[in-house]
Motif scaffolding. Structure first.
Motif, PDB file in Angstrom:
ATOM      1  N   UNK A 129       0.855  -1.237   0.045  1.00 20.27           N
ATOM      2  CA  UNK A 129       0.060   0.013   0.067  1.00 20.27           C
ATOM      3  C   UNK A 129       0.779   1.156  -0.085  1.00 20.27           C
ATOM      4  N   UNK A 130       2.162   1.215   0.153  1.00 21.46           N
ATOM      5  CA  UNK A 130       2.979   2.272   0.385  1.00 21.46           C
ATOM      6  C   UNK A 130       3.211   2.872  -1.033  1.00 21.46           C
ATOM      7  N   UNK A 131       3.057   1.964  -2.078  1.00 20.57           N
ATOM      8  CA  UNK A 131       3.291   2.310  -3.543  1.00 20.57           C
ATOM      9  C   UNK A 131       2.029   3.345  -3.948  1.00 20.57           C
ATOM     10  N   UNK A 132       0.967   3.244  -3.071  1.00 18.57           N
ATOM     11  CA  UNK A 132      -0.101   4.007  -3.295  1.00 18.57           C
ATOM     12  C   UNK A 132      -0.126   5.246  -2.570  1.00 18.57           C
ATOM     13  N   UNK A 133       1.137   5.754  -1.756  1.00 17.30           N
ATOM     14  CA  UNK A 133       1.288   6.894  -0.987  1.00 17.30           C
ATOM     15  C   UNK A 133       0.073   6.598   0.312  1.00 17.30           C
ATOM     16  N   UNK A 134      -0.389   5.228   0.711  1.00 20.15           N
ATOM     17  CA  UNK A 134      -1.131   5.073   1.574  1.00 20.15           C
ATOM     18  C   UNK A 134      -0.383   4.178   2.763  1.00 20.15           C
ATOM     19  N   UNK A 135      -0.801   4.268   4.087  1.00 16.63           N
ATOM     20  CA  UNK A 135      -0.142   3.451   5.027  1.00 16.63           C
ATOM     21  C   UNK A 135      -0.610   2.059   4.711  1.00 16.63           C
ATOM     22  N   UNK A 136       0.443   1.141   5.072  1.00 18.65           N
ATOM     23  CA  UNK A 136       0.381  -0.176   5.180  1.00 18.65           C
ATOM     24  C   UNK A 136      -0.560  -0.770   6.840  1.00 18.65           C
ATOM     25  N   UNK A 137      -0.919   0.487   7.297  1.00 22.04           N
ATOM     26  CA  UNK A 137      -1.529   0.115   8.626  1.00 22.04           C
ATOM     27  C   UNK A 137      -3.236  -0.018   8.381  1.00 22.04           C
ATOM     28  N   UNK A 138      -3.913   0.895   8.970  1.00 17.11           N
ATOM     29  CA  UNK A 138      -5.202   0.907   8.993  1.00 17.11           C
ATOM     30  C   UNK A 138      -5.687   1.204   7.233  1.00 17.11           C
ATOM     31  N   UNK A 139      -4.916   2.115   6.620  1.00 16.21           N
ATOM     32  CA  UNK A 139      -5.077   2.528   5.357  1.00 16.21           C
ATOM     33  C   UNK A 139      -5.242   1.356   4.395  1.00 16.21           C
ATOM     34  N   UNK A 140      -4.572   0.163   4.533  1.00 18.66           N
ATOM     35  CA  UNK A 140      -4.549  -0.971   3.911  1.00 18.66           C
ATOM     36  C   UNK A 140      -5.863  -1.655   3.871  1.00 18.66           C
ATOM     37  N   UNK A 141      -6.728  -1.651   5.094  1.00 16.80           N
ATOM     38  CA  UNK A 141      -7.815  -2.493   5.188  1.00 16.80           C
ATOM     39  C   UNK A 141      -8.963  -1.581   5.192  1.00 16.80           C
ATOM     40  N   UNK A 142      -8.779   0.035   5.057  1.00 18.71           N
ATOM     41  CA  UNK A 142      -9.999   0.810   5.110  1.00 18.71           C
ATOM     42  C   UNK A 142      -9.950   1.569   3.576  1.00 18.71           C
ATOM     43  N   UNK A 143      -8.865   1.854   2.883  1.00 10.14           N
ATOM     44  CA  UNK A 143      -8.704   2.675   1.712  1.00 10.14           C
ATOM     45  C   UNK A 143      -8.579   1.588   0.642  1.00 10.14           C
TER      46      UNK A 143
END
Length: 359
Positions: free
Chosen positions: A90-104
């Motif tokens: 998810x880091x490749x999308x400029x998003x977090x591997x944390x909560x972003x991974x399961x919510x965005x």
């Protein structure tokens, strides 16, 4: 003195925080200025965005991966498995591997159109496609988006073989397609089950199907004539490895044709996320679990070497390997599954051309 905010465990979510990905140029660091007052954090909801994909077949030559090409209809995964090795992607999308991974999450809305074009290319060589190598293709949003089903319909139309790995009973919805493909030796399914403890599973993989429900899915697929195996993955020392033998025994009882396993992998940002999760849910044995993980990775949290990354190394890894072998032999799953997928009937399903085809 006030204290800094502590990671919050949300019901139905695996990660506790949302750290920046490794490619971000800036990072936010909490500092106590004396004004902080801890308040209940808002439970994050699921956001879905549409993505127009330019290509959908990804290829790999990793010697420890059992397929050479794959398709992934979704980016991110609502199952929220805290141990998921795909989180760092998810880091490749400029998003977090944390909560972003399961919510965005992202859905490749043109998946079938692009896949059809790629399969129809004159130079395409047919080999089994794994559906969902990165994220689970039967995660909850598949109920409404139905991209996995659409991909199966196309592969069935083209007589193209595939493999599927999932931990969601939603796969039963597509039995009509799977049975038809199984009769033509076009599909193998693998159900991932790493624990029989519902309470542990609800924390480890909060939105996946419960363990007993996955075993029912193994039975349903088997009874319908769909080849199905079980993956005990990942095994986490001193946490879920106690269920190893019983999972294999029950997999055989419910009709699994084979069993495999992997040990936990903690690449990149996943190290921090998993440590947070352990400290929150199992503080009494967090250090012990991490010590065993490090022993299985040459003293590090993670060793990416192809020869050892899937099963680990060292004494504890050897013990797990022997336990799997013994349990598989007792369950009658020690024989290699020999039924191969059929690539000989592949039809690229090209649109009719007034010029015909030269090759």
């Amino acid at each position: 003195m006030s204290k800094l905010p502590t990671p919050t465990a949300f019901k139905g979510r695996g990660a506790l925080s949302n750290p920046e990905g490794r490619f971000e140029s800036t990072q936010a660091v909490a500092e106590d200025d004396g004004w902080y007052r801890e308040e209940a954090a808002e439970r994050p909801g699921t956001e879905v965005r549409e993505e127009i994909a330019r290509s959908v077949i990804s290829r790999n030559d990793s010697p420890d991966v059992g397929f050479s090409q794959a398709i992934n209809p979704y980016r991110g995964c609502e199952h929220g498995c805290v141990y998921c090795y795909a989180r760092p992607s998810h880091a490749y999308l400029n998003l977090s591997p944390g909560l972003d991974f399961e919510t965005k999450l992202s859905v490749k809305t043109n998946l079938v159109e692009v896949l059809r074009k790629e399969l129809a290319k004159p130079g395409y060589t047919c080999s089994p496609i794994n559906i969902g190598s990165n994220t689970d293709v039967y995660q909850p949003i598949e109920k409404s988006w139905r991209l996995t089903r659409a991909a199966l319909e196309l592969l069935g139309e083209c007589n193209h073989p595939c493999t599927i790995v999932t931990k969601n009973a939603l796969i039963e919805r597509d039995l009509d397609l799977l049975v038809s493909m199984a009769q033509r030796r076009l599909v193998h399914v693998f159900i991932s089950i790493n624990s029989l403890d519902n309470r542990l599973a609800s924390k480890l993989e909060p939105r996946a199907s419960a363990p007993h429900r996955r075993l029912q899915t193994v039975r349903t697929l088997h009874d319908a004539g769909v080849p199905v195996g079980v993956l005990v993955a990942p095994i986490i020392p001193a946490l879920n490895e106690r269920d190893l033998e019983e999972i294999i025994e029950r997999a055989a009882t419910n009709g699994a044709h084979s069993v495999g396993y992997t040990c936990i992998r903690l690449p990149h940002e996943l190290k921090q996320l998993f440590r947070e999760w352990l400290d929150q849910h199992y503080p009494d044995r967090a250090s012990h679990i991490m010590s065993l993980i490090q022993q299985m990775n040459g003293g590090k949290d993670y060793d990416s070497h192809f020869a050892t990354r899937m099963h680990g190394q060292g004494v504890f890894a050897d013990i797990i390997h022997k336990r799997v072998l013994v349990a598989a032999r007792k369950a009658g799953l020690d024989k290699a599954w020999t039924e191969t997928l059929d690539t000989s009937k592949f039809n690229p399903c090209r649109a009719p051309s007034p010029q015909g085809e030269l090759f």
